[in-house]
Scaffold this motif. Structure first.
Motif, PDB file in Angstrom:
ATOM      1  N   GLY A  19      -4.227 -13.088  10.837  1.00 29.94           N
ATOM      2  CA  GLY A  19      -4.719 -11.516  10.752  1.00 29.94           C
ATOM      3  C   GLY A  19      -4.008 -10.649  11.642  1.00 29.94           C
ATOM      4  O   GLY A  19      -3.830 -10.741  12.620  1.00 29.94           O
ATOM      5  N   ALA A  20      -3.614  -9.498  10.791  1.00 26.04           N
ATOM      6  CA  ALA A  20      -2.938  -8.427  11.698  1.00 26.04           C
ATOM      7  C   ALA A  20      -3.715  -7.172  11.312  1.00 26.04           C
ATOM      8  O   ALA A  20      -3.962  -6.689  10.260  1.00 26.04           O
ATOM      9  N   GLU A  21      -3.894  -6.391  12.365  1.00 22.10           N
ATOM     10  CA  GLU A  21      -4.511  -4.935  12.146  1.00 22.10           C
ATOM     11  C   GLU A  21      -3.422  -4.029  12.242  1.00 22.10           C
ATOM     12  O   GLU A  21      -2.627  -4.026  13.019  1.00 22.10           O
ATOM     13  N   PHE A  22      -3.837  -2.729  11.564  1.00 27.25           N
ATOM     14  CA  PHE A  22      -2.567  -1.809  11.443  1.00 27.25           C
ATOM     15  C   PHE A  22      -3.122  -0.694  11.572  1.00 27.25           C
ATOM     16  O   PHE A  22      -4.412  -0.132  10.976  1.00 27.25           O
ATOM     17  N   PRO A  23      -2.680   0.597  12.126  1.00 28.14           N
ATOM     18  CA  PRO A  23      -3.147   1.979  12.319  1.00 28.14           C
ATOM     19  C   PRO A  23      -3.114   2.706  11.084  1.00 28.14           C
ATOM     20  O   PRO A  23      -3.770   3.827  10.960  1.00 28.14           O
ATOM     21  N   SER A  24      -2.530   2.340   9.908  1.00 23.17           N
ATOM     22  CA  SER A  24      -2.470   2.996   8.650  1.00 23.17           C
ATOM     23  C   SER A  24      -2.215   1.867   7.503  1.00 23.17           C
ATOM     24  O   SER A  24      -1.727   0.905   7.907  1.00 23.17           O
ATOM     25  N   ALA A  25      -2.776   2.393   6.261  1.00 19.19           N
ATOM     26  CA  ALA A  25      -2.380   1.426   5.139  1.00 19.19           C
ATOM     27  C   ALA A  25      -0.919   1.532   4.836  1.00 19.19           C
ATOM     28  O   ALA A  25      -0.222   0.717   4.411  1.00 19.19           O
ATOM     29  N   ALA A  26       0.003   2.469   5.281  1.00 15.17           N
ATOM     30  CA  ALA A  26       1.392   2.776   4.971  1.00 15.17           C
ATOM     31  C   ALA A  26       1.767   1.538   5.869  1.00 15.17           C
ATOM     32  O   ALA A  26       2.731   0.957   5.263  1.00 15.17           O
ATOM     33  N   SER A  27       1.503   1.542   7.070  1.00 18.06           N
ATOM     34  CA  SER A  27       2.197   0.624   7.897  1.00 18.06           C
ATOM     35  C   SER A  27       1.930  -0.820   7.570  1.00 18.06           C
ATOM     36  O   SER A  27       2.889  -1.758   7.485  1.00 18.06           O
ATOM     37  N   ALA A  28       0.747  -1.172   7.368  1.00 20.69           N
ATOM     38  CA  ALA A  28       0.468  -2.431   6.383  1.00 20.69           C
ATOM     39  C   ALA A  28       1.462  -2.838   5.281  1.00 20.69           C
ATOM     40  O   ALA A  28       1.774  -3.980   4.943  1.00 20.69           O
ATOM     41  N   CYS A  29       1.562  -1.849   4.505  1.00 21.01           N
ATOM     42  CA  CYS A  29       2.357  -1.950   3.221  1.00 21.01           C
ATOM     43  C   CYS A  29       3.908  -2.166   3.586  1.00 21.01           C
ATOM     44  O   CYS A  29       4.522  -2.815   2.993  1.00 21.01           O
ATOM     45  N   GLU A  30       4.237  -1.470   4.712  1.00 25.87           N
ATOM     46  CA  GLU A  30       5.463  -1.728   5.287  1.00 25.87           C
ATOM     47  C   GLU A  30       5.808  -3.275   5.652  1.00 25.87           C
ATOM     48  O   GLU A  30       6.819  -3.750   5.289  1.00 25.87           O
ATOM     49  N   ALA A  31       4.915  -3.716   6.332  1.00 20.13           N
ATOM     50  CA  ALA A  31       4.755  -5.209   6.725  1.00 20.13           C
ATOM     51  C   ALA A  31       4.781  -6.105   5.477  1.00 20.13           C
ATOM     52  O   ALA A  31       5.757  -7.018   5.356  1.00 20.13           O
ATOM     53  N   ILE A  32       4.145  -5.817   4.405  1.00 23.09           N
ATOM     54  CA  ILE A  32       4.093  -6.447   3.015  1.00 23.09           C
ATOM     55  C   ILE A  32       5.486  -6.601   2.490  1.00 23.09           C
ATOM     56  O   ILE A  32       5.945  -7.826   2.111  1.00 23.09           O
ATOM     57  N   CYS A  33       6.103  -5.256   2.553  1.00 25.56           N
ATOM     58  CA  CYS A  33       7.327  -5.193   1.696  1.00 25.56           C
ATOM     59  C   CYS A  33       8.485  -6.255   2.579  1.00 25.56           C
ATOM     60  O   CYS A  33       9.233  -6.756   1.991  1.00 25.56           O
ATOM     61  N   SER A  34       8.244  -6.037   4.025  1.00 27.32           N
ATOM     62  CA  SER A  34       9.150  -6.834   4.774  1.00 27.32           C
ATOM     63  C   SER A  34       9.094  -8.201   4.744  1.00 27.32           C
ATOM     64  O   SER A  34      10.052  -8.972   4.493  1.00 27.32           O
ATOM     65  N   ILE A  35       7.584  -8.801   4.565  1.00 31.43           N
ATOM     66  CA  ILE A  35       7.518 -10.191   4.321  1.00 31.43           C
ATOM     67  C   ILE A  35       7.998 -10.750   2.979  1.00 31.43           C
ATOM     68  O   ILE A  35       8.704 -11.812   3.041  1.00 31.43           O
ATOM     69  N   MET A  36       7.903  -9.988   1.920  1.00 32.08           N
ATOM     70  CA  MET A  36       8.527 -10.402   0.661  1.00 32.08           C
ATOM     71  C   MET A  36       9.895 -10.233   0.591  1.00 32.08           C
ATOM     72  O   MET A  36      10.729 -10.920   0.255  1.00 32.08           O
ATOM     73  N   GLU A  37      10.616  -9.096   1.011  1.00 32.01           N
ATOM     74  CA  GLU A  37      11.940  -9.146   1.232  1.00 32.01           C
ATOM     75  C   GLU A  37      12.594 -10.228   2.020  1.00 32.01           C
ATOM     76  O   GLU A  37      13.757 -10.361   1.671  1.00 32.01           O
ATOM     77  N   ARG A  38      12.229 -10.495   3.176  1.00 35.31           N
ATOM     78  CA  ARG A  38      12.910 -11.477   3.796  1.00 35.31           C
ATOM     79  C   ARG A  38      12.522 -13.055   3.137  1.00 35.31           C
ATOM     80  O   ARG A  38      13.119 -13.810   3.888  1.00 35.31           O
ATOM     81  N   GLY A  39      12.083 -13.141   2.126  1.00 38.30           N
ATOM     82  CA  GLY A  39      12.171 -14.529   1.446  1.00 38.30           C
ATOM     83  C   GLY A  39      10.895 -15.175   2.020  1.00 38.30           C
ATOM     84  O   GLY A  39      10.833 -16.510   1.511  1.00 38.30           O
ATOM     85  N   HIS A  40       9.807 -14.660   2.474  1.00 40.73           N
ATOM     86  CA  HIS A  40       8.878 -15.607   3.061  1.00 40.73           C
ATOM     87  C   HIS A  40       7.965 -16.016   1.730  1.00 40.73           C
ATOM     88  O   HIS A  40       7.888 -14.943   0.677  1.00 40.73           O
ATOM     89  N   ARG A  82       4.869  -4.227  -6.071  1.00 40.65           N
ATOM     90  CA  ARG A  82       4.736  -4.294  -4.524  1.00 40.65           C
ATOM     91  C   ARG A  82       5.449  -2.996  -3.704  1.00 40.65           C
ATOM     92  O   ARG A  82       4.662  -2.598  -2.487  1.00 40.65           O
ATOM     93  N   SER A  83       6.503  -2.724  -4.204  1.00 43.01           N
ATOM     94  CA  SER A  83       7.191  -1.179  -3.410  1.00 43.01           C
ATOM     95  C   SER A  83       6.342  -0.311  -3.661  1.00 43.01           C
ATOM     96  O   SER A  83       6.701   0.734  -2.561  1.00 43.01           O
ATOM     97  N   ARG A  84       5.463  -0.106  -4.308  1.00 43.83           N
ATOM     98  CA  ARG A  84       4.517   0.959  -4.473  1.00 43.83           C
ATOM     99  C   ARG A  84       3.197   0.925  -4.259  1.00 43.83           C
ATOM    100  O   ARG A  84       2.409   1.591  -4.276  1.00 43.83           O
ATOM    101  N   LEU A  85       3.066  -0.089  -3.509  1.00 45.84           N
ATOM    102  CA  LEU A  85       1.481  -0.410  -3.122  1.00 45.84           C
ATOM    103  C   LEU A  85       0.902   0.591  -2.017  1.00 45.84           C
ATOM    104  O   LEU A  85      -0.059   1.125  -2.357  1.00 45.84           O
ATOM    105  N   GLY A  86       1.924   1.064  -1.062  1.00 40.20           N
ATOM    106  CA  GLY A  86       1.548   1.996  -0.079  1.00 40.20           C
ATOM    107  C   GLY A  86       0.983   3.286  -0.749  1.00 40.20           C
ATOM    108  O   GLY A  86       0.032   4.028  -0.447  1.00 40.20           O
ATOM    109  N   GLU A  87       1.911   3.655  -1.773  1.00 39.12           N
ATOM    110  CA  GLU A  87       1.349   5.063  -2.575  1.00 39.12           C
ATOM    111  C   GLU A  87       0.311   4.680  -3.426  1.00 39.12           C
ATOM    112  O   GLU A  87      -0.727   5.787  -3.488  1.00 39.12           O
ATOM    113  N   MET A  88       0.000   3.593  -3.793  1.00 39.32           N
ATOM    114  CA  MET A  88      -1.434   3.360  -4.505  1.00 39.32           C
ATOM    115  C   MET A  88      -2.598   3.502  -3.613  1.00 39.32           C
ATOM    116  O   MET A  88      -3.567   3.977  -4.018  1.00 39.32           O
ATOM    117  N   ILE A  89      -2.490   2.708  -2.367  1.00 39.21           N
ATOM    118  CA  ILE A  89      -3.476   2.732  -1.602  1.00 39.21           C
ATOM    119  C   ILE A  89      -3.804   4.294  -1.073  1.00 39.21           C
ATOM    120  O   ILE A  89      -4.934   4.749  -0.837  1.00 39.21           O
TER     121      ILE A  89
END
Length: 455
Positions: free
Chosen positions: A223-244, A343-350
């Motif tokens: 579980g990870a807490e984020f100060p904004s939806a945008a920063s959470a979505c940045e993490a999501i994009c990084s996770i997928m981009e790094r091949g996890h 996925r790359s537009r998830l932050g904009e959606m939220i």
């Protein structure tokens, strides 16, 4: 009407036919809001394929509409009755006919509960991955009808990827077998995929051959807490981009977290703006969680807490599974959207959804299958208040419009039903609608199967 009931009584055992108005009312609708439901002429609960065929032959002869149903856990109005129809509830066709560990398949009837199938195949060291949030109550037939997804889709995919073959009763009562039992097969058009997601508008699924997978190791969750939806979505994009390849990647916004706490007393962190849950069922899940935790911190996570045990992990997952019921408790009514974006537009959606909520002065909680870009904005409102109901409907439509603007789709897993039929035409365009209506006419020339849904 008298002719219909007379024929049904002659063709079916007494326990299969319901005509009591009060009982029939309980079969009139699924769980979608803002969707009208009619009054059925009869409810039929068959136990055999032959009984389904008899119903369809009678319906064809008398030109009576038929509305197929599973457990009515759907969220689009696809299972809602129409006036004078026969509701065909398949919940009593609930047998698991075969489980083959060698062929890695299960053969089931449509009324089998998703969780029951998962437990049964688990005894053979196998798993059936699609797991909608309602998995303890929803049926395989309903999952097939709506092409449902679930929490683990980011790694394992959706229902359509696990349906190998079907037995389908057509509108005129004929029995069609599609697909295969083999691992591979490309003979002819893929009619199996055509029925998946057709919401009972092309035929009645009476048997399914489902692909299974080896049961994975127990998963661990972070579980990870984020100060904004945008920063959470940045993490999501990084996770997928790094091949996890997480087996689950879910997001809950602050409104949802607070609602879950109010309902369950779980003590989730209410100060967070977004709570991200990531799970791995790999050989070394702790190492994978550590790597993902670093990516979350780099994106701005204020707290990262990996679970140490399967029990702790299950507690976190239960919080996510409780999200929709918890949001439903905030107001007398809810409208649950189902917009999927890249996925790359998830932050904009939220962020866009939050702006829509502020514009209309409404509470809209968002939970999401973040690894898929599949968001579930839940519009909470008082349906007794006409103005608030109007604003709720307007916000719902604006959320769908935003999803299309971001290159997404109006439904990732809940289906179209009645709720989104106007929006389906906007997404498909006139040529797409024309061709899909042509397919409908081929399978159902009289238009008696689930009329008024989709188009």
């Amino acid at each position: 009407m008298d002719d219909l009931l007379e024929r049904l009584r002659a063709d079916l055992p007494a326990e299969a036919l319901i005509t009591d108005p009060d009982v029939m009312a309980s079969y009139a609708r699924d769980m979608a809001g803002f969707c009208e439901a009619g009054v059925p002429a009869a409810v039929v609960l068959p136990r055999t394929v032959e009984q389904v065929q008899r119903v369809m032959r009678t319906a064809t002869a008398l030109r009576v509409p038929v509305v197929p149903q599973g457990a009515r856990t759907g969220l689009s109005g696809a299972a809602n009755a129409s006036d004078g129809c026969v509701v065909l509830s398949l919940i009593r066709m609930d047998r698991i006919l075969e489980i083959s560990a060698v062929d890695r398949i299960a053969v089931v009837e449509p009324g089998v509960i998703n969780a029951d199938l998962a437990r049964a195949v688990g005894e053979h060291g196998l798993t059936y991955p699609p797991d909608p949030s309602s998995w303890e109550t929803c049926t395989i037939g309903g999952n097939i009808g709506t092409a449902s997804g679930g929490l683990c889709c980011v790694k394992y995919g959706v229902t359509a990827e696990y349906v190998l073959g079907l037995d389908v009763v057509l509108a005129d009562g004929r029995l069609l077998t599609t697909g295969r039992r083999t691992a591979k097969g490309v003979a002819g058009y893929d009619l199996t995929r055509l029925f998946v997601g057709s919401e009972g508008s092309l035929g009645i699924v009476v048997k399914a051959v489902l692909a299974l997978r080896p049961k994975p190791p127990a998963r661990l969750v972070l579980g990870a807490e984020f100060p904004s939806a945008a920063s959470a979505c940045e993490a999501i994009c990084s996770i997928m981009e790094r091949g996890h390849t997480p087996s689950l990647l879910e997001l809950m916004d602050r409104t949802t977290v607070r609602a879950v706490n109010a309902m369950t007393g779980m003590g989730l962190p209410e100060t967070t703006e977004a709570l991200l849950l990531a799970a791995f069922d790999t050989a070394d899940p702790a190492a994978d969680l550590a790597a993902v935790g670093e990516l979350c911190r780099a994106a701005g996570a204020t707290e990262v807490v990996p679970a140490d045990t399967a029990a702790e992990s299950e507690l976190l997952l239960q919080a996510r599974r409780t999200a929709l019921p918890a949001l439903e408790r905030l107001k007398p009514a809810t409208m649950i959207d189902d917009v999927c974006v890249p996925r790359s537009r998830l932050g904009e959606m939220i962020e866009g959804t939050a702006a829509i909520a502020a514009k209309h002065g409404l509470t809209i909680g968002v939970c999401a299958h973040a690894g898929d870009g599949n968001t579930h904005p839940v519009v909470c409102f008082d349906h007794h208040d006409p103005d608030e109901s109007r604003r709720a409907r307007e916000s719902f439509d604006e959320i769908m419009a935003l999803g299309l603007e971001l290159g997404g789709t109006i439904t990732g897993e809940h289906g179209v039903g009645l709720l989104k039929k106007e929006w389906l035409a906007r997404e498909l365009g006139p040529v797409g609608v024309e061709l899909q209506r042509g397919v409908k006419r081929t399978f159902d020339p009289l238009g008696i199967l689930n009329p008024g849904k989709l188009f």
